[in-house]
Design a protein around this motif. Structure first.
Motif, short mmCIF file in Angstrom:
data_model
loop_
_atom_site.label_atom_id
_atom_site.label_comp_id
_atom_site.label_asym_id
_atom_site.label_seq_id
_atom_site.Cartn_x
_atom_site.Cartn_y
_atom_site.Cartn_z
N TRP A 4 2.25 -10.98 -10.54
CA TRP A 4 1.58 -10.75 -9.25
C TRP A 4 0.10 -11.11 -9.29
CZ3 TRP A 4 5.08 -10.46 -5.74
CH2 TRP A 4 6.34 -9.94 -6.07
N MET A 25 6.21 6.21 -1.49
CA MET A 25 6.63 5.44 -2.66
C MET A 25 8.15 5.22 -2.61
SD MET A 25 3.99 4.60 -4.33
CE MET A 25 4.67 4.05 -5.90
N THR A 58 9.63 -4.42 -10.05
CA THR A 58 8.75 -4.30 -8.88
C THR A 58 9.56 -4.24 -7.58
OG1 THR A 58 6.98 -5.52 -9.98
CG2 THR A 58 6.89 -5.38 -7.58
N GLY A 61 11.46 -1.18 -6.71
CA GLY A 61 10.67 0.03 -6.52
C GLY A 61 10.45 0.86 -7.76
N GLU A 63 8.57 0.05 -10.49
CA GLU A 63 7.16 -0.02 -10.87
C GLU A 63 6.40 -0.76 -9.77
OE1 GLU A 63 6.61 -1.74 -14.70
OE2 GLU A 63 7.93 -0.31 -15.73
N ILE A 64 5.48 -0.08 -9.15
CA ILE A 64 4.72 -0.67 -8.04
C ILE A 64 3.34 -1.08 -8.55
CG2 ILE A 64 3.75 -0.28 -5.75
CD1 ILE A 64 6.80 -0.42 -5.84
N PHE A 68 0.16 -3.64 -4.44
CA PHE A 68 1.01 -3.19 -3.34
C PHE A 68 0.54 -1.83 -2.83
CE2 PHE A 68 5.14 -5.64 -4.61
CZ PHE A 68 4.43 -6.82 -4.57
N ASP A 69 0.88 -1.55 -1.58
CA ASP A 69 0.54 -0.27 -0.96
C ASP A 69 1.70 0.10 -0.03
OD1 ASP A 69 -0.67 1.98 0.05
OD2 ASP A 69 -2.25 0.92 1.15
N PRO A 70 2.80 0.64 -0.58
CA PRO A 70 4.01 0.86 0.22
C PRO A 70 3.77 1.85 1.36
CG PRO A 70 4.46 1.07 -2.14
CD PRO A 70 2.98 1.04 -1.98
N LEU A 95 5.62 -3.32 1.70
CA LEU A 95 4.93 -3.25 0.40
C LEU A 95 3.56 -3.91 0.44
CD1 LEU A 95 7.89 -4.16 -2.01
CD2 LEU A 95 7.12 -1.88 -1.29
#
Length: 488
Positions: A4, A25, A58, A61, A63-64, A68-70, A95
């Protein structure tokens, strides 16, 4: 170094006030595994063609990354014509945004990510069955050239999910230029948050319709764009024979992209009264009513925008819908019949065609594809597709007369050129319900080969694909009567 780190990741929606969403999350599934990875789409973002463990961690879900900002978006909407104030992302999370190497921005959305404050009585999950249907159809629509959300990946698990039977939980990684819906504006209007309504309109213009910023009336210009794009989207649906099934206002994109694939269906036999959603008891969303419902939904959006736009301007803009729809639909149908010019009697030719196809229960896609092969196969295979041969011959006579009378730059159009053009717009392959069902049944046995086969064909539905003739066959009788519901 993380994958990423090399991808352009942003998240503009998360910068809006918190009343627009709730940060949540994802709730991971058990023993996740890849079902499908859209490598052709992935490379547009600089992602690898072959998915690896980091991507699985990723996008399931587990490991975020910090990029990202879910969040679960809050919206409302009209469902089957009734306003529901309690909607929102009940099982999906926005996400982040990714930008392609060419500069196009897409939301990354994880569907089936678990409970949110908007889950109501649901469990926040999606099942493998419905996830396969959405993955396949979004990519099939893209292959047909119809505005749509996209599907990047599909993930299965061992987590049990309880529907009519026990199924396995799955996740869909959906991409869209935006997830903002008509229902976002309805939420702010009906909760009397007018300053925030104006803010959202300003951001929609800034992010998606920047050309409207310099218009004399920017909000009117924005609404005109939404009306036009929605009209063109529905014209494409009607021309290809696609029924959405759940045209609620919370399923309508402000960019005119086909959104949220549930109990959809493509026409087999041509039937204007086709209802693809067996929960649609009154036929509100049946095939021939889709244009009317789209206008109804736009009227609901107009009502929500009334604090920003004068009534006369709203009504005038809504008046554009029918003209835009008819113009685009006529253009698409002329292309499907290989007509290069517009003539006065074309609508009657179309009407006679639909009357014949309806009366004879003729397969819509097969008929138009065979018509595209007149230069190679002649008239008889086309006529043989219609039970009433005399009626077919009469229509073919009208059609040939129309073709013979056509002149482009003073010259007649050859049959070869006409049919070459037609084969570029009349698909040989569509995602028939029975094909999706076969892929689902195989996938439930951990065999994903039919998904891969369908994806390769549906990405280029106008090509011949001689090694996949079985996917172009007419549906078996059981395949014409599959009932699809919203239970997903």
């Amino acid at each position: 170094m993380s994958i990423w780190d090399s991808v352009n990741v942003t998240h503009r929606f998360s910068q809006l006030p918190s009343l627009f969403y709730t940060r949540v999350m994802p709730q991971p599934l058990d023993n996740v595994k890849w079902v499908a990875w859209n490598s052709k789409l992935a490379v547009q973002f600089g992602l690898p063609t072959t998915p690896n463990e980091e991507l699985l961690q990723t996008l399931s879900g587990l490991e975020i990354p910090g990029h990202f900002d879910p969040l679960a978006m809050k919206y409302t909407g009209h469902q089957f014509g009734v306003y529901n104030p309690d909607l929102g992302d009940g099982r999906g999370l926005l996400l982040a945004e990714m930008t392609t190497l060419a500069g196009e921005v897409f939301d990354i959305h994880l569907k089936g990510a678990g409970l949110t404050p908007y889950s109501r009585m649901g469990d926040g999950r999606a099942v493998l069955r419905s996830t396969i249907r959405e993955y396949l159809c979004s990519e099939a629509m893209a292959g047909l050239g119809i505005p749509t959300t996209r599907a990047l990946a599909m993930i299965d698990s061992d987590t049990p999910v309880y529907r009519e039977t026990v199924e396995t939980g799955a996740m869909l990684v959906r991409l869209a230029n935006t997830h903002i819906r008509f229902g976002h504006f309805e939420y702010l209007f009906y909760s009397n948050q007018i300053a925030e309504l104006r803010l959202l309109a300003d951001k929609v213009i800034e992010w998606y319709y920047p050309e409207c910023q310099t218009a004399e009336l920017p909000y009117v210009a924005m609404f005109q764009e939404i009306v036009t794009r929605t009209a063109h989207m529905v014209a494409h649906w009607q021309a290809v024979g696609f029924a959405h099934g759940v045209m609620n206002t919370d399923n309508m994109s402000i960019l005119g992209q086909t959104f949220d694939y549930g109990p959809y269906g493509f026409l087999d036999d041509y039937d204007p009264t086709f209802i693809c959603n067996h929960s649609d008891y009154q036929g509100r969303y049946r095939f021939d009513r889709q244009p009317r419902i789209a206008l109804w939904n736009l009227s609901a959006l107009a009502h929500a925008l009334s604090p920003l736009i004068q009534r006369d301007d709203l009504e005038a803009t809504l008046g554009l819908f029918e003209t835009e729809l008819n113009e685009e639909y006529s253009r698409l149908m002329r292309a499907k019949l290989g007509l290069w010019t517009r003539e006065k009697g074309d609508s009657e030719l179309f009407d006679e065609l639909f009357t014949m196809l309806t009366a004879n229960h003729t397969d819509y896609t097969r008929f138009l594809r065979q018509l595209s092969c007149l230069d190679r196969d002649g008239e008889q295979p086309v006529i043989d597709l219609v039970l009433n041969r005399d009626q077919a011959k009469q229509w073919m006579t009208l059609y040939q007369e129309r073709c013979d009378s056509e002149r482009v730059k003073g010259e007649p159009v050859s049959a070869f050129l006409r049919c070459e053009k037609m084969r570029q717009v009349n698909p040989k392959f569509i995602l028939r319900n029975y094909l999706a069902q076969q892929a689902i049944e195989q996938a439930e046995q951990d065999d994903y080969s039919q998904i891969e086969q369908l994806m390769s064909v549906l990405a280029k539905p106008f090509d011949e694909h001689p090694n996949n003739e079985d996917l172009a066959k007419l549906p078996p009788e059981w395949g014409k009567h599959l009932e699809i519901s919203c239970s997903s």
